[in-house]
Design a protein around this motif. Structure first.
Motif, PDB file in Angstrom:
ATOM      1  N   ALA A   1      18.063 -38.316 -23.076  1.00  0.00           N
ATOM      2  CA  ALA A   1      17.079 -37.237 -22.978  1.00  0.00           C
ATOM      3  C   ALA A   1      17.787 -35.933 -22.641  1.00  0.00           C
ATOM      4  N   ASP A   2      17.454 -34.860 -23.368  1.00  0.00           N
ATOM      5  CA  ASP A   2      18.053 -33.569 -23.051  1.00  0.00           C
ATOM      6  C   ASP A   2      17.325 -32.974 -21.844  1.00  0.00           C
ATOM      7  N   TYR A   3      17.985 -32.015 -21.204  1.00  0.00           N
ATOM      8  CA  TYR A   3      17.460 -31.474 -19.944  1.00  0.00           C
ATOM      9  C   TYR A   3      16.088 -30.854 -20.131  1.00  0.00           C
ATOM     10  N   ARG A   4      15.886 -30.115 -21.211  1.00  0.00           N
ATOM     11  CA  ARG A   4      14.603 -29.436 -21.435  1.00  0.00           C
ATOM     12  C   ARG A   4      13.458 -30.443 -21.557  1.00  0.00           C
ATOM     13  N   SER A   5      13.677 -31.502 -22.323  1.00  0.00           N
ATOM     14  CA  SER A   5      12.652 -32.535 -22.494  1.00  0.00           C
ATOM     15  C   SER A   5      12.403 -33.264 -21.178  1.00  0.00           C
ATOM     16  N   LEU A   6      13.491 -33.567 -20.463  1.00  0.00           N
ATOM     17  CA  LEU A   6      13.377 -34.259 -19.181  1.00  0.00           C
ATOM     18  C   LEU A   6      12.553 -33.426 -18.210  1.00  0.00           C
ATOM     19  N   ARG A   7      12.791 -32.134 -18.172  1.00  0.00           N
ATOM     20  CA  ARG A   7      12.053 -31.249 -17.267  1.00  0.00           C
ATOM     21  C   ARG A   7      10.559 -31.246 -17.610  1.00  0.00           C
ATOM     22  N   SER A   8      10.260 -31.169 -18.886  1.00  0.00           N
ATOM     23  CA  SER A   8       8.866 -31.135 -19.309  1.00  0.00           C
ATOM     24  C   SER A   8       8.145 -32.432 -18.926  1.00  0.00           C
ATOM     25  N   VAL A   9       8.788 -33.578 -19.173  1.00  0.00           N
ATOM     26  CA  VAL A   9       8.168 -34.873 -18.869  1.00  0.00           C
ATOM     27  C   VAL A   9       7.968 -35.037 -17.363  1.00  0.00           C
ATOM     28  N   LEU A  10       8.971 -34.682 -16.585  1.00  0.00           N
ATOM     29  CA  LEU A  10       8.857 -34.833 -15.133  1.00  0.00           C
ATOM     30  C   LEU A  10       7.784 -33.918 -14.541  1.00  0.00           C
ATOM     31  N   PHE A  11       7.715 -32.673 -15.018  1.00  0.00           N
ATOM     32  CA  PHE A  11       6.647 -31.780 -14.565  1.00  0.00           C
ATOM     33  C   PHE A  11       5.285 -32.372 -14.915  1.00  0.00           C
ATOM     34  N   HIS A  12       5.163 -32.891 -16.138  1.00  0.00           N
ATOM     35  CA  HIS A  12       3.908 -33.463 -16.611  1.00  0.00           C
ATOM     36  C   HIS A  12       3.439 -34.596 -15.697  1.00  0.00           C
ATOM     37  N   GLU A  13       4.326 -35.558 -15.457  1.00  0.00           N
ATOM     38  CA  GLU A  13       3.934 -36.711 -14.648  1.00  0.00           C
ATOM     39  C   GLU A  13       3.740 -36.331 -13.188  1.00  0.00           C
ATOM     40  N   TYR A  14       4.512 -35.351 -12.717  1.00  0.00           N
ATOM     41  CA  TYR A  14       4.346 -34.903 -11.333  1.00  0.00           C
ATOM     42  C   TYR A  14       2.961 -34.292 -11.124  1.00  0.00           C
ATOM     43  N   VAL A  15       2.484 -33.521 -12.102  1.00  0.00           N
ATOM     44  CA  VAL A  15       1.143 -32.937 -11.981  1.00  0.00           C
ATOM     45  C   VAL A  15       0.094 -34.034 -11.844  1.00  0.00           C
ATOM     46  N   HIS A  16       0.246 -35.128 -12.601  1.00  0.00           N
ATOM     47  CA  HIS A  16      -0.690 -36.249 -12.463  1.00  0.00           C
ATOM     48  C   HIS A  16      -0.696 -36.781 -11.023  1.00  0.00           C
ATOM     49  N   ALA A  17       0.479 -36.891 -10.426  1.00  0.00           N
ATOM     50  CA  ALA A  17       0.569 -37.391  -9.047  1.00  0.00           C
ATOM     51  C   ALA A  17      -0.140 -36.442  -8.089  1.00  0.00           C
ATOM     52  N   VAL A  18       0.060 -35.147  -8.277  1.00  0.00           N
ATOM     53  CA  VAL A  18      -0.576 -34.154  -7.405  1.00  0.00           C
ATOM     54  C   VAL A  18      -2.092 -34.188  -7.556  1.00  0.00           C
ATOM     55  N   VAL A  19      -2.550 -34.256  -8.806  1.00  0.00           N
ATOM     56  CA  VAL A  19      -3.993 -34.274  -9.057  1.00  0.00           C
ATOM     57  C   VAL A  19      -4.627 -35.518  -8.432  1.00  0.00           C
ATOM     58  N   PHE A  20      -3.957 -36.669  -8.544  1.00  0.00           N
ATOM     59  CA  PHE A  20      -4.514 -37.887  -7.955  1.00  0.00           C
ATOM     60  C   PHE A  20      -4.592 -37.769  -6.438  1.00  0.00           C
ATOM     61  N   ASP A  21      -3.530 -37.259  -5.817  1.00  0.00           N
ATOM     62  CA  ASP A  21      -3.550 -37.129  -4.366  1.00  0.00           C
ATOM     63  C   ASP A  21      -4.541 -36.065  -3.898  1.00  0.00           C
ATOM     64  N   LEU A  22      -4.881 -35.134  -4.785  1.00  0.00           N
ATOM     65  CA  LEU A  22      -5.844 -34.092  -4.438  1.00  0.00           C
ATOM     66  C   LEU A  22      -7.277 -34.610  -4.505  1.00  0.00           C
ATOM     67  N   MET A  23      -7.595 -35.388  -5.538  1.00  0.00           N
ATOM     68  CA  MET A  23      -8.999 -35.761  -5.744  1.00  0.00           C
ATOM     69  C   MET A  23      -9.207 -37.205  -6.160  1.00  0.00           C
ATOM     70  N   GLY A  24      -8.197 -38.068  -6.040  1.00  0.00           N
ATOM     71  CA  GLY A  24      -8.362 -39.452  -6.424  1.00  0.00           C
ATOM     72  C   GLY A  24      -8.699 -39.579  -7.897  1.00  0.00           C
ATOM     73  N   PRO A  25      -9.545 -40.548  -8.265  1.00  0.00           N
ATOM     74  CA  PRO A  25      -9.856 -40.761  -9.681  1.00  0.00           C
ATOM     75  C   PRO A  25     -10.977 -39.885 -10.208  1.00  0.00           C
ATOM     76  N   ARG A  26     -11.276 -38.773  -9.520  1.00  0.00           N
ATOM     77  CA  ARG A  26     -12.407 -37.921  -9.908  1.00  0.00           C
ATOM     78  C   ARG A  26     -12.145 -37.086 -11.156  1.00  0.00           C
TER      79      ARG A  26
END
Length: 424
Positions: free
Chosen positions: A281-306
């Motif tokens: 994986a190139d750095y640019r793609s890796l950064r995009s994927v990690l940001f994407h999945e990290y946002v999911h983690a933040v959203v879940f911890d913010l509001m659960g499955p809502r």
């Protein structure tokens, strides 16, 4: 107690056992003989039959607080609080649900099913420490609680304690071998444990990263750096942060698809932990994927499955956005003849392994969130998300913050998108 009134009370409780799994408490077990004998005035019986819990509760508490109040009324008071809590859970009002279940436990404190309900409410509001403590109480009261072991395993999984998660899920399956979904999750977890036996782990107070030190020795530094960037960048913009250390596992492509069972079009996964295939994986793609999945983690911890699917995926794409992603979104949407104003609630649809269907669903989610932010601003988005964290649905939060209904927003988005697609 009057025999006829007692029959009505039994019938009401038995009927309510079907409202939800959580309603099946040890108070009655669907058996009238398990109900405490107590005189209930006809008005209260009517309230119970009508599922008017607040009215029944007021009158029950009044009866109980009389000098000669029957101690067995405690059961019926707890029953009302329990069903108010279940209603709140079903409406995703987790804070309110906690209050109702805790009120019920004041009157009946030895019922494991009430603790199960309370634990689920704590978990859904991302209070993992309290949820763990409550589920431990469940198992202390009932060592054969299938849902107690299942939920405790989920908490262990969220905090990357995979061995204890596996052990808890194994015990849950002994008690309920028909849970094929949990059996599938356990199988994937055991594959992950086996694959990661020789992995290295690098961690700070924010993230724990597991990786194969031989095949990807330099990757862990890049991943930790990107994740820390995501923590501060997304946190500053959304004013939201995880409530725990986030576990991240770096896998080969083959191991990723074998362990996660994800469709072939996916580039990463968040389901309590972040997993990504990273070799080559190139750095640019890796950064995009990690940001994407990290946002999911933040959203879940913010509001659960809502969070609705389209909003969750749209946010993840927006905060991981690259110029290439936005161009790809435009090209994908150009191939869709007409966007209707009732489409968002239908997303993602049955996309499965269909790469084209997935591309369209994700493109529409990205477009809707981008339109939301372009129209109302990022500050308004933050307010909407934090209202959702308090228990409001997206439609309620949008109306509360910006004054527009969900129907109006969808119609305006669809009109703007169709005009843009037709111009391009």
């Amino acid at each position: 107690m009057n025999r006829r009134l007692f029959f009505y009370a039994c019938a009401a409780v038995v009927l309510l056992l079907g409202v939800a799994q959580l309603a099946q408490t040890s108070f009655s077990d669907g058996n009238c003989e398990g109900l405490p004998s107590v005189y209930l005035p006809h008005e209260i019986i009517n309230h119970i039959n009508d599922q008017d819990w607040n009215e029944a509760l007021d009158e029950l508490i009044y009866l109980y607080e009389e000098d000669d109040g029957d101690e067995n009324l405690r059961f019926y008071i707890a029953l009302c609080y329990k069903h108010l809590g279940i209603d709140s859970l079903q409406q995703n009002h987790y804070e309110q649900a906690v209050e109702f279940f805790e009120a019920a436990l004041v009157y009946v404190d030895d019922d494991p099913d009430l603790y199960v309900s309370l634990g689920i409410a704590h978990f859904n509001k991302s209070d993992y420490k309290k949820a763990e403590s409550v589920f431990e109480k469940v198992l202390a009261l009932d060592s054969k609680s299938y849902i107690g072991y299942k939920q405790l395993g989920q908490i262990y999984y969220h905090r990357n304690d995979m061995v204890n998660a596996s052990d808890a899920w194994e015990k849950a399956l002994v008690l309920n071998p028909e849970d094929t979904s949990l059996r599938n999750r356990l199988s994937k977890l055991q594959k992950q444990i086996k694959v990661s036996e020789t992995f290295n782990t690098d961690a700070n107070h924010l993230f724990s990263v597991q990786f194969d030190g031989e095949s990807m020795p330099e990757m862990k530094n890049a991943v930790l750096g990107i994740l820390e960037d995501a923590y501060y960048d997304v946190g500053a913009r959304l004013k939201a942060y995880p409530k725990r250390q986030i576990a991240v596992t770096l896998l080969t492509r083959d191991a990723y698809f074998d362990i996660t069972g994800s469709p072939q079009w996916t580039a990463g996964l968040y389901e309590g932990q972040i997993k990504i295939p990273v070799v080559d994986a190139d750095y640019r793609s890796l950064r995009s994927v990690l940001f994407h999945e990290y946002v999911h983690a933040v959203v879940f911890d913010l509001m659960g499955p809502r969070c609705p699917w389209w909003l969750n995926e749209g946010l993840a794409q927006y905060y991981a956005a690259t110029d290439n992603l936005n161009k790809k979104t435009d090209l994908t949407l150009k191939g869709i003849p007409t966007i209707t104003d009732d489409l968002l609630s239908q997303l993602p649809g049955n996309i499965g392994n269909d790469r084209n269907a997935a591309a369209k669903a994700y493109a529409m989610a990205n477009s809707a969130v981008k339109y939301l932010i372009d129209t109302y601003g990022e500050a308004m988005l933050r307010l909407v998300l934090h209202e959702m964290a308090k228990g409001e649905a997206f439609s309620e939060a949008l109306k509360h913050v910006v004054g527009s209904s969900l129907m109006e927003f969808e119609a305006e988005w669809a009109q703007a998108l169709n005009m843009r697609v037709n111009r391009s």
